[in-house]
Design a protein around this motif. Structure first.
Motif, PDB file in Angstrom:
ATOM      1  N   ALA A 268       0.829  -1.197   0.000  1.00 58.26           N
ATOM      2  CA  ALA A 268       0.000   0.000   0.000  1.00 58.26           C
ATOM      3  C   ALA A 268       0.867   1.253   0.000  1.00 58.26           C
ATOM      4  CB  ALA A 268      -0.908   0.004   1.223  1.00 58.26           C
ATOM      5  N   PHE A 269       0.445   2.256  -0.745  1.00 54.86           N
ATOM      6  CA  PHE A 269       1.176   3.524  -0.736  1.00 54.86           C
ATOM      7  C   PHE A 269       0.236   4.713  -0.800  1.00 54.86           C
ATOM      8  CE2 PHE A 269       0.608   2.555  -5.192  1.00 54.86           C
ATOM      9  CZ  PHE A 269       0.258   3.781  -5.748  1.00 54.86           C
ATOM     10  N   THR A 270      -1.066   4.489  -0.762  1.00 55.27           N
ATOM     11  CA  THR A 270      -2.006   5.589  -0.835  1.00 55.27           C
ATOM     12  C   THR A 270      -3.261   5.275  -0.033  1.00 55.27           C
ATOM     13  OG1 THR A 270      -3.405   6.935  -2.304  1.00 55.27           O
ATOM     14  CG2 THR A 270      -3.004   4.665  -2.973  1.00 55.27           C
ATOM     15  N   ASP A 271      -3.860   6.313   0.550  1.00 56.06           N
ATOM     16  CA  ASP A 271      -5.147   6.195   1.217  1.00 56.06           C
ATOM     17  C   ASP A 271      -6.274   6.736   0.347  1.00 56.06           C
ATOM     18  OD1 ASP A 271      -4.354   5.029   3.650  1.00 56.06           O
ATOM     19  OD2 ASP A 271      -3.611   6.950   4.378  1.00 56.06           O
ATOM     20  N   ALA A 272      -5.964   7.170  -0.864  1.00 57.10           N
ATOM     21  CA  ALA A 272      -6.986   7.715  -1.753  1.00 57.10           C
ATOM     22  C   ALA A 272      -8.022   6.643  -2.065  1.00 57.10           C
ATOM     23  CB  ALA A 272      -6.346   8.230  -3.034  1.00 57.10           C
ATOM     24  N   ARG A 273      -9.300   6.993  -1.970  1.00 56.22           N
ATOM     25  CA  ARG A 273     -10.367   6.053  -2.294  1.00 56.22           C
ATOM     26  C   ARG A 273     -10.645   6.032  -3.790  1.00 56.22           C
ATOM     27  NH1 ARG A 273     -14.988   7.516  -1.082  1.00 56.22           N
ATOM     28  NH2 ARG A 273     -14.674   9.611  -0.292  1.00 56.22           N
ATOM     29  N   ASP A 274     -10.447   7.157  -4.450  1.00 53.81           N
ATOM     30  CA  ASP A 274     -10.781   7.286  -5.871  1.00 53.81           C
ATOM     31  C   ASP A 274      -9.498   7.207  -6.687  1.00 53.81           C
ATOM     32  OD1 ASP A 274     -12.156   7.750  -8.213  1.00 53.81           O
ATOM     33  OD2 ASP A 274     -12.262   9.908  -7.952  1.00 53.81           O
ATOM     34  N   ILE A 275      -9.219   6.042  -7.243  1.00 56.20           N
ATOM     35  CA  ILE A 275      -8.040   5.859  -8.081  1.00 56.20           C
ATOM     36  C   ILE A 275      -8.439   6.189  -9.503  1.00 56.20           C
ATOM     37  CG2 ILE A 275      -6.216   4.269  -8.782  1.00 56.20           C
ATOM     38  CD1 ILE A 275      -6.322   4.782  -5.786  1.00 56.20           C
ATOM     39  N   ARG A 276      -7.840   7.216 -10.096  1.00 50.14           N
ATOM     40  CA  ARG A 276      -8.302   7.665 -11.407  1.00 50.14           C
ATOM     41  C   ARG A 276      -7.137   7.999 -12.328  1.00 50.14           C
ATOM     42  NH1 ARG A 276     -10.775  12.033  -7.691  1.00 50.14           N
ATOM     43  NH2 ARG A 276      -9.187  13.661  -7.620  1.00 50.14           N
ATOM     44  N   GLU A 277      -7.396   7.775 -13.607  1.00 44.74           N
ATOM     45  CA  GLU A 277      -6.380   8.006 -14.621  1.00 44.74           C
ATOM     46  C   GLU A 277      -5.920   9.462 -14.606  1.00 44.74           C
ATOM     47  OE1 GLU A 277      -6.153   5.734 -18.687  1.00 44.74           O
ATOM     48  OE2 GLU A 277      -7.480   7.453 -18.868  1.00 44.74           O
ATOM     49  N   LEU A 278      -4.662   9.668 -14.929  1.00 39.87           N
ATOM     50  CA  LEU A 278      -3.949  10.950 -14.927  1.00 39.87           C
ATOM     51  C   LEU A 278      -3.553  11.404 -13.524  1.00 39.87           C
ATOM     52  CD1 LEU A 278      -5.833  13.018 -17.676  1.00 39.87           C
ATOM     53  CD2 LEU A 278      -4.084  11.252 -17.909  1.00 39.87           C
ATOM     54  N   GLU A 279      -4.055  10.695 -12.505  1.00 41.86           N
ATOM     55  CA  GLU A 279      -3.686  10.992 -11.113  1.00 41.86           C
ATOM     56  C   GLU A 279      -3.458   9.679 -10.354  1.00 41.86           C
ATOM     57  OE1 GLU A 279      -6.241  14.427  -9.443  1.00 41.86           O
ATOM     58  OE2 GLU A 279      -7.506  13.445 -10.937  1.00 41.86           O
ATOM     59  N   LEU A 280      -2.871   8.703 -11.011  1.00 38.09           N
ATOM     60  CA  LEU A 280      -2.812   7.357 -10.448  1.00 38.09           C
ATOM     61  C   LEU A 280      -1.952   7.250  -9.192  1.00 38.09           C
ATOM     62  CD1 LEU A 280      -2.663   5.182 -13.679  1.00 38.09           C
ATOM     63  CD2 LEU A 280      -4.562   5.429 -12.092  1.00 38.09           C
ATOM     64  N   LEU A 281      -1.031   8.176  -8.999  1.00 33.00           N
ATOM     65  CA  LEU A 281      -0.192   8.144  -7.794  1.00 33.00           C
ATOM     66  C   LEU A 281      -0.684   9.102  -6.720  1.00 33.00           C
ATOM     67  CD1 LEU A 281       3.350   7.972  -9.461  1.00 33.00           C
ATOM     68  CD2 LEU A 281       1.929   6.092  -8.630  1.00 33.00           C
ATOM     69  N   ARG A 282      -1.870   9.647  -6.930  1.00 30.24           N
ATOM     70  CA  ARG A 282      -2.443  10.587  -5.972  1.00 30.24           C
ATOM     71  C   ARG A 282      -2.536   9.955  -4.599  1.00 30.24           C
ATOM     72  NH1 ARG A 282      -7.606  12.451  -4.120  1.00 30.24           N
ATOM     73  NH2 ARG A 282      -8.583  10.556  -4.904  1.00 30.24           N
ATOM     74  N   GLY A 283      -2.082  10.648  -3.585  1.00 32.66           N
ATOM     75  CA  GLY A 283      -2.145  10.174  -2.213  1.00 32.66           C
ATOM     76  C   GLY A 283      -0.838   9.651  -1.673  1.00 32.66           C
ATOM     77  N   VAL A 284       0.142   9.392  -2.575  1.00 29.49           N
ATOM     78  CA  VAL A 284       1.426   8.879  -2.091  1.00 29.49           C
ATOM     79  C   VAL A 284       2.093   9.901  -1.168  1.00 29.49           C
ATOM     80  CG1 VAL A 284       2.710   9.734  -4.098  1.00 29.49           C
ATOM     81  CG2 VAL A 284       3.609   7.815  -2.775  1.00 29.49           C
ATOM     82  N   GLU A 285       1.817  11.178  -1.418  1.00 28.72           N
ATOM     83  CA  GLU A 285       2.476  12.230  -0.636  1.00 28.72           C
ATOM     84  C   GLU A 285       1.980  12.290   0.809  1.00 28.72           C
ATOM     85  OE1 GLU A 285      -1.308  13.881  -2.220  1.00 28.72           O
ATOM     86  OE2 GLU A 285       0.337  12.680  -3.029  1.00 28.72           O
ATOM     87  N   SER A 286       0.782  11.806   1.069  1.00 30.93           N
ATOM     88  CA  SER A 286       0.227  11.900   2.421  1.00 30.93           C
ATOM     89  C   SER A 286       0.074  10.552   3.106  1.00 30.93           C
ATOM     90  CB  SER A 286      -1.147  12.595   2.376  1.00 30.93           C
ATOM     91  OG  SER A 286      -2.039  11.893   1.523  1.00 30.93           O
ATOM     92  N   PHE A 287       0.384   9.464   2.396  1.00 29.47           N
ATOM     93  CA  PHE A 287       0.205   8.142   2.999  1.00 29.47           C
ATOM     94  C   PHE A 287       1.122   7.968   4.213  1.00 29.47           C
ATOM     95  CE2 PHE A 287       1.083   3.572   3.363  1.00 29.47           C
ATOM     96  CZ  PHE A 287      -0.224   3.114   3.500  1.00 29.47           C
ATOM     97  N   GLY A 288       0.535   7.484   5.286  1.00 30.50           N
ATOM     98  CA  GLY A 288       1.307   7.204   6.492  1.00 30.50           C
ATOM     99  C   GLY A 288       1.540   8.398   7.389  1.00 30.50           C
ATOM    100  N   SER A 289       1.020   9.577   6.995  1.00 24.55           N
ATOM    101  CA  SER A 289       1.288  10.772   7.797  1.00 24.55           C
ATOM    102  C   SER A 289       0.089  11.194   8.628  1.00 24.55           C
ATOM    103  CB  SER A 289       1.708  11.925   6.883  1.00 24.55           C
ATOM    104  OG  SER A 289       0.665  12.258   5.975  1.00 24.55           O
ATOM    105  N   LYS A 290      -0.974  10.413   8.546  1.00 23.70           N
ATOM    106  CA  LYS A 290      -2.175  10.801   9.279  1.00 23.70           C
ATOM    107  C   LYS A 290      -2.163  10.228  10.683  1.00 23.70           C
ATOM    108  CE  LYS A 290      -4.871  11.101   5.024  1.00 23.70           C
ATOM    109  NZ  LYS A 290      -6.021  10.594   4.260  1.00 23.70           N
TER     110      LYS A 290
END
Length: 528
Positions: free
Chosen positions: A506-528
């Protein structure tokens, strides 16, 4: 002006909101992430000109827009601190955050936003009437911004005033393009404001990113990212199989083999590509009666088994669609989502229309046999999946007594026939823009209204949508449009294409995985 040499992005549109399981959410944040991407050897890292899907997802970590979409696909302020619609919604005033600096150390100002828009407009080649001498592939990824935004100016260092073509809440979707420093808009690898900065780039090999410790939100836990470049999806999947990378992103249906794997995660990623069956309302069997209905059109819509198409042709990498609005998002009218596959109903409607089945297995009306429908289709480069789907649809139509055959042509030839009306049925795809507005396929004068659909009520609802300034009004208009679509069936929505995001951890907590933003959430994963 430098024209983009990057291949045209063909995907646009599919929806499913993915909720990650608790096991993934509890995983520890990695400090290093490697991913496989597909890109060409001549790739230039110019974010306003890019059209290569995987690369755009990587650079989404480097750049930020005035607004960004949340997990429900609602636009939220990003570099914008606040906004307000004025002059009955014809003007939009945006105030910037005052705590943002670019990776080069320069402070974000309104002049940077203006310079970015000026460069984007130059790339588009648009004149004042939005005519352009450039092909779509050469206009940059964000040319559609100017269908919503007419002009822009800096009122002071922190405030930009936009004059809008559409006085609509939906205009906020048009303001998600990357903001660049005014001094670097024409540069390769310009500075951004995002959670990651460039740490190197080798053509044909890799893009390296390093965490931006001065990011205005928080320092990312994943400190280094390597995006290894491969020539095609199969090579990228091979690198994932060989454990050369941690993450791979693909739209290849071969990714279905990872479903249920115990050694990796396969996350469904929605695209903006909607597959549809177009029915030409000017064709002799498909013309509307005085009430605007046509029983043969209705029969065709009932005869198609979307679930079978998805499972047998797309190996599960698609999501059923009944309207041109992605399900699971805040503007989706869930009451329009229902299973409409009913071959018995299709046969009954054909009987009611006067097309009776004879002993020879053919349908006759007034002594004449129903002629075969030709299903026009074009395939994407290197794939026959859409032709395979068209053949399956032909089988489903024949099962209720509608004769049909498939004709595969080039994309340009099919579009020429769609524009001229020289077709009866066509299996094609609409690539939707970032904003959820289906008007380009539905209004009477729309450029992609290939079915010759005309309805004053729908035209009025689309006008209502494009003049709705509040989120509630916009959502309500979208709901009514979906209701009207279900009644009229301007075309048959089949499914939204899906992609896959493959990962070993796992590397993301994003619920909505969408094209053009597939790595969205990697920047905040594990910091909550």
């Amino acid at each position: 002006m430098r024209k983009s040499r990057i291949v045209h992005l063909s995907a646009v549109l599919l929806a499913c909101v993915l909720v990650l399981c608790p096991v993934l959410a509890l995983s520890a944040a990695p400090s290093y992430l490697s991913c496989a991407i597909v890109a060409t050897d001549d790739l230039e890292l110019r974010p306003l000109e890019l059209n290569q899907r995987d690369v755009v997802s990587v650079l989404d970590l480097v750049y930020e827009g005035l607004f960004a979409m949340d997990d429900n696909y609602v636009p939220q302020p990003e570099l914008a601190y606040s906004y307000e619609f004025i002059s009955d919604g014809r003007r939009l005033r945006v105030t910037l955050r005052d705590d943002v600096t670019f990776h080069n150390g320069q402070k974000l100002t309104a002049n940077d936003v203006v310079a970015t828009l000026d460069y984007m407009y130059e790339l588009s080649g648009f004149d004042s009437d939005l005519n352009s001498e450039y092909a779509l592939a050469d206009r940059g990824l964000y040319y559609s911004t100017f269908y919503s935004v007419q002009s822009w100016e800096a009122e002071d260092d922190r405030t930009i005033l936009f004059r809008l073509r559409r006085a609509s809440y939906g205009s906020l979707y048009a303001l998600t393009f990357p903001i660049l420093p005014a001094s670097e808009v024409a540069n390769a690898m310009p500075s951004g404001t995002g959670p990651y900065a460039y740490d190197g780039y080798e053509r044909g090999s890799a893009i390296w990113l390093v965490s931006n410790k001065g990011w205005w939100k928080r320092a990312p836990q994943v400190t280094n990212i390597r995006a290894s470049i491969y020539k095609d999806s199969e090579k990228a999947l091979g690198a994932f199989d060989a454990q050369d990378v941690d993450v791979a992103m693909t739209r290849s249906i071969n990714a279905s083999r990872y479903s249920g794997s115990l050694s990796s995660f396969s996350l469904s990623a929605r695209t903006r590509q909607l597959e549809v069956l177009l029915m030409n309302r000017a064709y002799k069997y498909l013309k509307s009666d005085e009430s605007g209905k046509n029983l043969v059109r209705e029969a065709i819509s009932y005869a198609i088994n979307r679930s079978e198409l998805i499972s047998s042709v797309y190996q599960g990498m698609a999501t059923i669609a009944y309207t041109p609005v992605p399900p699971g998002t805040w503007v989706s009218n869930e009451s329009t989502i229902r299973d409409v596959y009913d071959p018995l109903m299709a046969e009954s409607l054909l009987d009611q229309a006067g097309w009776k089945m004879a002993d020879d297995g053919k349908r006759y009306k007034d002594g004449k046999a129903m002629e075969s429908f030709r299903i026009l289709v074009y395939d994407e480069p290197g794939s026959t999946v859409r032709t395979n789907a068209a053949n399956k649809i032909a089988e489903q139509l024949k099962a209720v007594g509608i004769p049909a055959y498939v004709a595969t042509w080039s994309r340009n030839d099919v579009i020429t026939k769609l524009r001229s009306g020289d077709y009866s049925l066509a299996l094609a795809a609409f690539n939707f823009d970032i904003g959820p507005d289906p008007g380009f396929t539905l209004t009477s004068t729309a450029s992609c209204n290939y079915t010759r659909y005309r309805n004053d009520d729908m035209n009025g609802l689309l006008t209502q949508l494009r003049t709705s300034v509040t989120p509630d009004d916009y959502q309500n208009a979208m709901s009514l449009i979906q209701d009207q679509f279900e009644q009229d069936i301007p075309y048959v929505c089949l499914y939204w294409r899906s992609g896959a995001l493959l990962s070993r951890s796992a590397f993301t907590d994003a619920r909505d995985i969408r094209e053009l933003e597939l790595l969205r959430g990697v920047e905040s994963f594990g910091s909550k």
